[in-house]
Enzyme design. Structure first.
Site, PDB file in Angstrom:
ATOM      1  N   LYS A  78       0.937  -0.895  -0.177  1.00 52.64           N
ATOM      2  CA  LYS A  78      -0.137  -0.371   0.432  1.00 52.64           C
ATOM      3  C   LYS A  78       0.681   1.175  -0.288  1.00 52.64           C
ATOM      4  CE  LYS A  78      -3.713   2.020   2.647  1.00 52.64           C
ATOM      5  NZ  LYS A  78      -4.486   1.906   3.903  1.00 52.64           N
ATOM      6  N   SER A 153      -9.826   1.791   3.135  1.00 45.05           N
ATOM      7  CA  SER A 153      -9.102   2.851   2.227  1.00 45.05           C
ATOM      8  C   SER A 153      -7.916   1.923   0.964  1.00 45.05           C
ATOM      9  CB  SER A 153      -8.416   3.630   3.216  1.00 45.05           C
ATOM     10  OG  SER A 153      -7.466   2.666   3.332  1.00 45.05           O
ATOM     11  N   SER A 177      -9.732  -0.575   6.879  1.00 43.78           N
ATOM     12  CA  SER A 177      -9.230  -0.204   5.988  1.00 43.78           C
ATOM     13  C   SER A 177      -8.695  -1.390   5.334  1.00 43.78           C
ATOM     14  CB  SER A 177      -8.425   0.321   5.451  1.00 43.78           C
ATOM     15  OG  SER A 177      -9.169   1.952   5.656  1.00 43.78           O
TER      16      SER A 177
HETATM   17  N1  GLN Z   1     -13.038   4.336   6.409  1.00 44.59           N
HETATM   18  C1  GLN Z   1     -12.304   5.338   7.645  1.00 44.59           C
HETATM   19  C2  GLN Z   1     -12.013   5.791   7.825  1.00 44.59           C
HETATM   20  O1  GLN Z   1     -12.493   6.456   6.105  1.00 44.59           O
HETATM   21  C3  GLN Z   1     -11.513   3.791   8.325  1.00 44.59           C
HETATM   22  C4  GLN Z   1      -9.979   3.878   7.537  1.00 44.59           C
HETATM   23  C5  GLN Z   1      -9.027   3.191   7.733  1.00 44.59           C
HETATM   24  O2  GLN Z   1      -9.490   1.655   8.122  1.00 44.59           O
HETATM   25  N2  GLN Z   1      -7.734   3.682   7.112  1.00 44.59           N
HETATM   26  O3  GLN Z   1     -11.617   6.607   8.137  1.00 44.59           O
END
Ligand code: GLN
Length: 485
Positions: A78, A153, A177
């Protein structure tokens, strides 16, 4: 079967028998990337030349008999993980030209184990999002249906594994995410306990919630990746000095006599009926293996989303203050004075969702509001953690859906942040409590979209998650499918 379709352990066996070389595996992965990447767009930066050099190196080690389970295996990273000499963008314009002078600890560890990096994969900007639609490099598509999002994400990490554009990948999970995109792309994803995997070299979003974890094609591969990345690191002050068990030892132990908690608060209105059906079949499989499923309660569940959307933005607003056009990254022109340069840089460098979080977070931390928001949220976070501690006196692991719905269509939730935030309703609590969670594939909808089941365990009980998920995976009798690309 092509080599790029195999798992880490299958390839390892072939490598050990000298039946295939790392170079051949890497060739097969890049051939796949050439064919499907135009549709999927998992990658932000390809590392083709370096990958072939690393593969040649791995092949040399293999000839010398110096082989670990990861030697010669292609892995995608990532783009939130620092890679020495390779740009690390976080999907943001503000870092689009940032080249780190060092490797993240997990990158170092995988390298030392002989893994080959294929490239850096796409993500929501600064890991804020659930759909991989906010990256400055454009969207990533779900390999199972190109009109749909891969989750987020870490959408690039999940899509790349699902589309066989790598063998495994790493992502980060602050509120879901890793687990949510794993569920939506039909692969295995684990968020380890907070402190289990070093965050050194992970670009910070919300420091008290962030964890790095693997995306793999099956549970055995997840155990193999965890064996490499877990462990204490003196460069991360929140990393915990505890021994790392051999996670592969948990693979075939079975779950006879276990108690699996089914939290009443997670089986609520709004869950897609097909997800609900899949959960019922999952429970039936688990019970068939000799475990008892009991209803439990996590009474503060209703506060999780609200608490998360105070704490995560508060920490983000502070972490992202460093992107000011001075030290590194993008700078927008030179204003009349320093303040104007800051303003121009941050206005042009950050996308809308990141700005929203910075504003919410700054507000929640500001003098006069701190007690009402950040402090209160931290107190409720303690109650949420307490719910889990109590629950784990009654059960070995907890089962929930990973996501309330299968993958949604591109654009569907972009104008409605609250709807987007709700996508993580079942994953956020584990980050708030610091406990580990895994998502494993548990079926498909009638339209052929993957569904994921989430298991949660107490702190540092990743072994139990692997034991549970492996028992389930071996006995669920799920149809073996691949996305039709
Ligand atoms: N979707 C959640 C957010 O927008 C979690 C994102 C993540 O785990 N990085 O914060």
């Amino acid at each position: 079967m092509e080599l790029n379709q195999l798992t880490i352990h299958e390839l390892h066996e072939l490598i050990t028998k000298r039946e295939v070389s790392s170079t051949q595996i890497v060739q097969s992965v890049f051939k796949r990337i050439e064919t499907v990447e135009k549709d999927i767009h998992s990658y932000v930066t390809l590392m083709k030349e370096r990958a072939f050099a690393a593969a040649a190196d791995a092949d040399k080690r293999i000839r010398e008999g110096d082989i670990t389970p990861m030697t010669g295996i292609p892995v995608a990273l990532k783009d939130v993980l620092c890679t020495k000499g390779i740009r690390t963008t976080c999907g943001s314009r503000i870092l689009h030209n940032y080249i780190p002078p060092y490797d993240a600890t997990v990158v170092e560890k995988l390298k030392a184990a002989g893994a080959v990096f294929t490239g850096k994969v796409n993500m929501d900007e600064f890991a804020m999002g659930s759909s991989t639609e906010t990256s400055c490099f454009g969207i990533t598509r779900n390999p199972w249906d190109l009109k749909r999002i891969p989750g987020g994400s870490s959408g690039g990490s999940a899509a790349a594994v699902a589309a066989d554009e790598c063998i495994a990948s790493l992502g980060s999970d602050t509120g879901g995410s890793i687990r949510q995109p794993a569920a939506l792309c039909g692969v295995v994803g684990m968020k380890p306990t907070y402190g289990r995997v070093s965050r050194f070299g992970l670009v910070a979003f919300a420091s008290s919630l962030d964890q790095i974890g693997p995306f793999t094609k099956d549970v055995e591969d997840c155990a193999i990746m965890m064996n490499v990345i877990a462990g204490y690191d003196s460069r991360d002050s929140t990393s915990v000095p505890l021994d790392v068990p051999d996670y592969t030892a948990f693979l075939s132990r079975g779950i006879d006599g276990w108690t699996v908690g089914i939290p009443r608060e997670y089986f609520i209105e709004g869950i897609d009926p097909e997800v609900m059906e899949a959960m019922k079949s999952t429970i039936a499989v688990i019970e068939g293996l000799g475990a008892k499923c009991v209803e439990i309660s996590l009474p503060h569940t209703g506060y999780c989303l609200a608490v998360y959307y105070i704490i995560a933005p508060a920490e983000a607003s502070s972490n992202l203050a460093r992107y000011d056009g001075v030290k590194y990254g993008f700078r927008a022109g030179d204003g009349r004075d320093l303040l104007e340069m800051y303003k121009k840089t941050r206005s042009a460098g950050f996308g809308a969702e990141v700005k929203r979080r910075i504003m919410i977070g700054t507000y929640a931390l500001s003098s006069g509001y701190y007690d009402a928001y950040y402090k209160k949220a931290s107190q409720v976070r303690g109650l949420i953690k307490g719910d889990f501690e109590k629950a784990f006196t009654q059960c070995d692991v907890i089962l929930t859906p990973t996501s309330p719905t299968p993958a949604f269509t591109i654009g569907e939730k972009m104008d409605d942040p609250l709807q987007m935030y709700l996508s993580d309703i079942f994953t956020i609590s584990a980050n708030l409590a610091g406990i580990p969670g895994i998502s494993v594939p548990c079926g498909f909808t009638r339209r052929g979209l993957p569904i994921g089941a989430q298991f949660l365990a107490g702190h540092f009980e990743e072994g139990k998650l692997i034991q549970m998920a492996s028992a389930y995976e071996k006995n669920a009798n799920l149809e073996k499918r691949r996305p039709n690309l």
